[in-house]
Design a protein around this motif. Structure first.
Motif, mmCIF file in Angstrom:
data_model
loop_
_atom_site.group_PDB
_atom_site.id
_atom_site.type_symbol
_atom_site.label_atom_id
_atom_site.label_comp_id
_atom_site.label_asym_id
_atom_site.label_seq_id
_atom_site.Cartn_x
_atom_site.Cartn_y
_atom_site.Cartn_z
ATOM 1 N N ARG A 176 0.791 -1.230 0.000
ATOM 2 C CA ARG A 176 0.000 0.000 0.000
ATOM 3 C C ARG A 176 0.827 1.285 0.000
ATOM 4 O O ARG A 176 0.315 2.350 -0.363
ATOM 5 C CB ARG A 176 -0.912 0.008 1.241
ATOM 6 N N TYR A 177 2.092 1.205 0.409
ATOM 7 C CA TYR A 177 2.869 2.439 0.557
ATOM 8 C C TYR A 177 3.276 3.019 -0.789
ATOM 9 O O TYR A 177 3.605 2.302 -1.732
ATOM 10 C CB TYR A 177 4.117 2.198 1.412
ATOM 11 N N SER A 178 3.272 4.361 -0.857
ATOM 12 C CA SER A 178 3.719 5.073 -2.056
ATOM 13 C C SER A 178 4.584 6.250 -1.636
ATOM 14 O O SER A 178 4.297 6.928 -0.645
ATOM 15 C CB SER A 178 2.516 5.569 -2.862
ATOM 16 N N ASP A 179 5.646 6.509 -2.389
ATOM 17 C CA ASP A 179 6.530 7.648 -2.092
ATOM 18 C C ASP A 179 5.809 8.982 -2.233
ATOM 19 O O ASP A 179 6.228 9.983 -1.653
ATOM 20 C CB ASP A 179 7.745 7.623 -3.016
ATOM 21 N N ALA A 180 4.731 9.007 -3.028
ATOM 22 C CA ALA A 180 3.990 10.246 -3.271
ATOM 23 C C ALA A 180 2.853 10.441 -2.263
ATOM 24 O O ALA A 180 2.009 11.311 -2.436
ATOM 25 C CB ALA A 180 3.441 10.251 -4.688
ATOM 26 N N MET A 181 2.842 9.653 -1.205
ATOM 27 C CA MET A 181 1.744 9.679 -0.236
ATOM 28 C C MET A 181 1.760 10.965 0.596
ATOM 29 O O MET A 181 2.792 11.393 1.099
ATOM 30 C CB MET A 181 1.876 8.454 0.689
ATOM 31 N N GLU A 182 0.592 11.604 0.712
ATOM 32 C CA GLU A 182 0.428 12.773 1.576
ATOM 33 C C GLU A 182 0.112 12.301 2.999
ATOM 34 O O GLU A 182 -0.207 11.137 3.229
ATOM 35 C CB GLU A 182 -0.703 13.666 1.061
ATOM 36 N N LEU A 183 0.181 13.231 3.956
ATOM 37 C CA LEU A 183 -0.032 12.879 5.364
ATOM 38 C C LEU A 183 -1.419 12.282 5.599
ATOM 39 O O LEU A 183 -1.560 11.305 6.341
ATOM 40 C CB LEU A 183 0.180 14.110 6.246
ATOM 41 N N GLU A 184 -2.449 12.871 4.969
ATOM 42 C CA GLU A 184 -3.810 12.357 5.159
ATOM 43 C C GLU A 184 -3.918 10.906 4.701
ATOM 44 O O GLU A 184 -4.534 10.068 5.369
ATOM 45 C CB GLU A 184 -4.804 13.228 4.385
ATOM 46 N N ASP A 185 -3.309 10.609 3.547
ATOM 47 C CA ASP A 185 -3.329 9.228 3.040
ATOM 48 C C ASP A 185 -2.533 8.308 3.955
ATOM 49 O O ASP A 185 -2.896 7.135 4.149
ATOM 50 C CB ASP A 185 -2.744 9.177 1.626
ATOM 51 N N ALA A 186 -1.443 8.835 4.519
ATOM 52 C CA ALA A 186 -0.615 8.030 5.418
ATOM 53 C C ALA A 186 -1.392 7.642 6.681
ATOM 54 O O ALA A 186 -1.274 6.519 7.172
ATOM 55 C CB ALA A 186 0.652 8.796 5.790
#
Length: 245
Positions: A176-186
């Motif tokens: 599920r992890y992505s380098d482009a992930m924002e804090l809300e998505d995290a």
């Protein structure tokens, strides 16, 4: 012969291991699951908050804690050991601020805590700390997430998990992890990761979440500045996240 090395902290076994450290890691593996994720604009750490009896006041359980303004931590393992490390970390952060008039960087705090844990692996009359820590913070270098183990080893992570469901949680994070992930998505991903191994229905009182982010504030003179900040989410904020899953 094996028992002699099992009970000695300062003596290596013939295979080159300090067996007491392995036992400390076993204590960590029995602790509740904790996860951490680094996004582009912040870091989130989260853990389960479980009580062994409904008679216990849940508000007295604290696994996510603030070290200083911009850094926080979560632990898996033995609570009393984590409390000692938290107190030492807070004192170290205050001593740094008193000298340099600014909050310490995440790396400085991680090295300080790791040094304390390492010292307890080569001293007589002590035992290793039975905890692993996930340390999250935001400083001039941006968001940072580190894991510190009982041996005093530490690594920077994009996403990590510790505790009893560590293996399954890391597998889930890898997908599920992505380098482009924002804090809300995290935050959402952290909750979903915990939910994978959560027993029963997840409610806001059953988890703890802390976030590190860049906050706009002002100096004493009124000049606008941006500073890193760590804060724990309230039950109401966690409830909103759960409703949006």
């Amino acid at each position: 012969m094996g028992d002699r090395y099992s009970f000695s902290l300062t003596t290596f076994s013939p295979s080159g291991k300090l067996v007491q450290i392995e036992y400390a890691l076993a204590a960590v593996a029995k602790g509740v699951t904790s996860v951490g994720l680094k996004g582009l604009n912040g870091v989130v750490i989260a853990t389960e908050r479980k009580s062994h009896t409904p008679l216990l006041d849940d508000s007295s359980i604290e696994k996510v804690a603030t070290i200083c303004r911009n850094i926080g931590m979560v632990y898996s393992g033995m609570g009393p050991d984590a409390r000692v490390l938290l107190d030492k970390a807070r004192k170290s952060a205050q001593a740094y601020k008193r000298v340099y008039l600014e909050e310490p960087s995440v790396m400085i705090m991680v090295k300080e805590i790791a040094s304390i844990m390492q010292e307890f692996t080569q001293s007589g009359g002590v035992r290793p700390f039975g905890v692993s820590l996930l340390i999250a913070g935001f400083d001039e270098g941006g968001p940072s997430l580190y894991q510190v183990d009982p041996s005093g080893s530490y690594w920077a992570w994009k996403a990590s998990a510790i505790g009893k469901n560590m293996i399954n949680a890391k597998t889930f994070l890898e997908k599920r992890y992505s380098d482009a992930m924002e804090l809300e998505d995290a935050v959402h991903t952290a909750i979903l990761t915990l939910k994978e191994g959560y027993e029963g229905t997840m409610v806001e009182s059953g988890i703890e979440i802390g976030i590190a982010f860049l906050e706009s504030t002002t100096t004493k003179e009124g000049d606008p500045i941006q500073q890193g900040r760590f804060k724990k989410l309230t039950d109401a904020e966690i409830k909103d996240y759960l409703a949006n899953l």
